[in-house]
Design a protein around this motif. Structure first.
Motif, PDB file in Angstrom:
ATOM      1  N   ARG A  39     -34.745  -1.515  44.288  1.00 32.50           N
ATOM      2  CA  ARG A  39     -36.121  -1.398  43.803  1.00 32.50           C
ATOM      3  C   ARG A  39     -36.076  -0.883  42.378  1.00 32.50           C
ATOM      4  N   ARG A  40     -37.146  -1.138  41.652  1.00 31.50           N
ATOM      5  CA  ARG A  40     -37.231  -0.702  40.264  1.00 31.50           C
ATOM      6  C   ARG A  40     -37.348   0.817  40.240  1.00 31.50           C
ATOM      7  N   LEU A  41     -36.381   1.478  39.626  1.00 30.32           N
ATOM      8  CA  LEU A  41     -36.442   2.933  39.539  1.00 30.32           C
ATOM      9  C   LEU A  41     -37.401   3.363  38.436  1.00 30.32           C
ATOM     10  N   GLU A  42     -37.758   4.656  38.447  1.00 28.46           N
ATOM     11  CA  GLU A  42     -38.849   5.122  37.585  1.00 28.46           C
ATOM     12  C   GLU A  42     -38.369   5.707  36.261  1.00 28.46           C
ATOM     13  N   GLY A  43     -37.062   5.884  36.123  1.00 26.95           N
ATOM     14  CA  GLY A  43     -36.557   6.419  34.857  1.00 26.95           C
ATOM     15  C   GLY A  43     -37.028   5.563  33.690  1.00 26.95           C
ATOM     16  N   MET A  44     -37.276   6.195  32.557  1.00 26.68           N
ATOM     17  CA  MET A  44     -37.809   5.477  31.394  1.00 26.68           C
ATOM     18  C   MET A  44     -36.723   5.103  30.395  1.00 26.68           C
ATOM     19  N   VAL A  45     -35.810   6.020  30.146  1.00 23.07           N
ATOM     20  CA  VAL A  45     -34.785   5.759  29.133  1.00 23.07           C
ATOM     21  C   VAL A  45     -33.866   4.624  29.589  1.00 23.07           C
ATOM     22  N   MET A  46     -33.724   4.449  30.897  1.00 22.54           N
ATOM     23  CA  MET A  46     -32.914   3.322  31.383  1.00 22.54           C
ATOM     24  C   MET A  46     -33.575   1.982  31.059  1.00 22.54           C
ATOM     25  N   LYS A  47     -34.885   2.001  30.788  1.00 20.79           N
ATOM     26  CA  LYS A  47     -35.570   0.757  30.401  1.00 20.79           C
ATOM     27  C   LYS A  47     -35.706   0.645  28.885  1.00 20.79           C
ATOM     28  N   ALA A  48     -36.108   1.740  28.251  1.00 22.24           N
ATOM     29  CA  ALA A  48     -36.358   1.691  26.801  1.00 22.24           C
ATOM     30  C   ALA A  48     -35.078   1.815  26.002  1.00 22.24           C
ATOM     31  N   GLY A  49     -34.065   2.442  26.583  1.00 20.73           N
ATOM     32  CA  GLY A  49     -32.829   2.692  25.849  1.00 20.73           C
ATOM     33  C   GLY A  49     -32.950   3.926  24.981  1.00 20.73           C
ATOM     34  N   PRO A  50     -31.828   4.402  24.475  1.00 23.22           N
ATOM     35  CA  PRO A  50     -31.854   5.529  23.534  1.00 23.22           C
ATOM     36  C   PRO A  50     -32.527   5.075  22.234  1.00 23.22           C
ATOM     37  N   PHE A  51     -32.697   5.976  21.313  1.00 22.50           N
ATOM     38  CA  PHE A  51     -33.325   5.656  20.023  1.00 22.50           C
ATOM     39  C   PHE A  51     -32.273   5.032  19.111  1.00 22.50           C
ATOM     40  N   ARG A  52     -32.315   3.702  19.000  1.00 27.07           N
ATOM     41  CA  ARG A  52     -31.377   2.969  18.142  1.00 27.07           C
ATOM     42  C   ARG A  52     -32.181   2.096  17.196  1.00 27.07           C
ATOM     43  N   PRO A  53     -32.255   2.493  15.940  1.00 25.85           N
ATOM     44  CA  PRO A  53     -33.036   1.701  14.976  1.00 25.85           C
ATOM     45  C   PRO A  53     -32.527   0.262  14.880  1.00 25.85           C
ATOM     46  N   LEU A  54     -33.460  -0.653  14.640  1.00 24.56           N
ATOM     47  CA  LEU A  54     -33.126  -2.076  14.544  1.00 24.56           C
ATOM     48  C   LEU A  54     -32.585  -2.436  13.171  1.00 24.56           C
ATOM     49  N   GLY A  55     -32.727  -1.533  12.214  1.00 27.47           N
ATOM     50  CA  GLY A  55     -32.362  -1.865  10.842  1.00 27.47           C
ATOM     51  C   GLY A  55     -33.523  -2.545  10.155  1.00 27.47           C
TER      52      GLY A  55
END
Lengths: 304, 304
Positions: free
Chosen positions: B286-302
């Protein structure tokens, strides 16, 4: 006294793929006002090709029944939007620009400095025309906690815009974590520095996204530091264009739950607000990210 | 120095409907240890009919490869569980009971006072037998922030158990918001009072559920107030038996993101931890509720 700025009809709907009819948007705004919310960002006056969800801004603005004691706002990003808002008779105009070069050029086709100067000039012109008293002006500094392109943002740059915005006569300045990367110590520090930079004369607001689950933690830190205005979107409506699977704004009902639990009066009927969250969830046709709309308020089951 | 107590293999899996095999549980624990987490609650020694997900506790405990520098723990709720844990050679035993009559009677078939006295007696017996040095003992006070049956919980009652637990020789005391109703000011106050009650001699931990989205806000408030141990579950694994649609524990990777962002070192490799969150999400289906696992860490796109 704190204020909740509901941004669901604007920042929320603008980032949902589904398009609501003008009548549905009007019903949404009216339902929100009926919960006790006292500030609602209702529309944005942006280019209809860039944001098709807001193409009917004038019709929405003209269409909803005004509730007593509620202030409705419209967002503008440039002179054209400002003129549309003024023509529509908007009483609270929200200006916004991104504080980093790359973000603002991509979003508004201008350097941050150019956007700021244009906004300041619009306020000056209104003043010269004797029209400045006809609207309240807020300024949102987007990507103040981090930029999706440039990464970490220099706090001095943000604080400098805050100071200049106060000098230019904005009635309120909002620090926005547009991509949801902020953490509480950062929120507290930025709010404190913003208050110092304005000598405490201008209310400081915060706009948090819950993209990495830090939204309400940032609210708490900002509140402790002296922020008085809190943007939120019912149900957590909206998303994050920079993180496709991520959530958007903090959910208004989650914010209300936390504030009321801490003894901070909001004037909002939480059950009614949860009702609106469920209603709009049905309209946008996807599971929204708000938590209190799923768990409910704290109601003991009894010892039974 | 703060510590993260990973409870995914116990509090997480225990509240998921799916049952993992013993081998999968062992792999889960080993994967967690490889991320840099230094404390893992691996199993609970509870009645297999009450919690079938934990029926293979002994086999799991005996089966995983010990990582250097990691402390593994087992949860017990009564004398039988304690004896099983001691027989298995558990080096950190987590005792837990609910501080309200109704909750503890329903969950453990005993009054809170009876559970507490039994635990204290077990520590005394171990001391008398010269075995107290062979395990670390923590005590979790469940429903310390609110009870699903009785509602608000008297803080004095919680603080009194904290004081007595310190006197009884527990090495750590954890305040648990078992149903996720707490707010930050409450977290700060309870932690401060717990530290006062123990004269600062016993580490105070907190166990927050994100059921109403206040989990990380409560962590921040508790951290500021002096809490040093933070329970979390990778991916937010688990749920809330009292709110079927709601999430459970705060997600470990969201906690790590926030703490590291504030300059609080955790020793955890965030990318590796996100990897484990996605792996266990696949296992529970099932889809877990953690957010960072979906959004990822803060990594600028450049700026590109």
């Amino acid at each position: 006294m704190i204020a909740i700025q509901e941004v669901g009809p604007r920042d929320g709907l603008q980032n949902e793929p589904v398009r609501l009819s003008t009548a549905e948007k009007i019903a949404f705004i009216e339902r929100l006002a009926a919960t006790g919310l006292r500030r609602i960002e209702a529309v944005s006056f942006v280019h209809p090709e860039r944001v098709p969800q807001m193409a009917d801004a004038e019709a929405v603005w003209a269409g909803f029944r005004r509730a007593s004691g509620v202030t409705y706002a419209g967002l503008v990003l440039n002179r054209r939007g400002f003129e549309r808002a003024r023509t529509a008779g908007v009483e609270e105009i929200h200006f916004a620009f991104g504080v980093t070069e790359t973000f603002n050029r991509k979003n508004q086709g201008a350097a941050p400095e150019a956007s700021f100067r244009q906004f300041a000039a619009l306020l000056e012109e209104a003043e010269a025309a004797g029209a400045r008293g006809r609207f309240r002006a807020t300024l949102t500094l987007s990507v103040a906690f981090g930029c999706p392109y440039e990464g970490p943002v220099d706090e001095g740059r943000v604080v400098d815009f805050v100071r200049r915005a106060a000098e230019a006569g904005f009635d309120e300045i909002v620090l926005a974590d547009t991509i949801g990367v902020g953490v509480p110590t950062q929120a507290a520090r930025l709010v404190r520095r913003a208050i110092e930079a304005t000598g405490g004369r201008v209310p400081i607001g915060v706009h948090f996204h819950n993209t990495r689950n830090t939204g309400l933690a940032n609210v708490y830190a900002a509140l402790e530091a002296g922020a008085t205005v809190f943007d939120a979107s019912v149900g957590g409506l909206g998303g994050c264009p920079f993180a496709p699977n991520a959530t958007g704004n903090i959910a208004t009902e989650d914010l209300v739950y936390m504030l009321e639990g801490m003894g901070v009066a909001t004037g909002v009927d939480l059950d009614a607000l949860i009702g609106v969250a469920r209603w709009i969830e049905g309209k946008v046709g996807r599971r929204l990210e708000g938590m209190v709309m799923k768990a409910g308020p704290f109601r003991p089951l009894g010892a039974g």
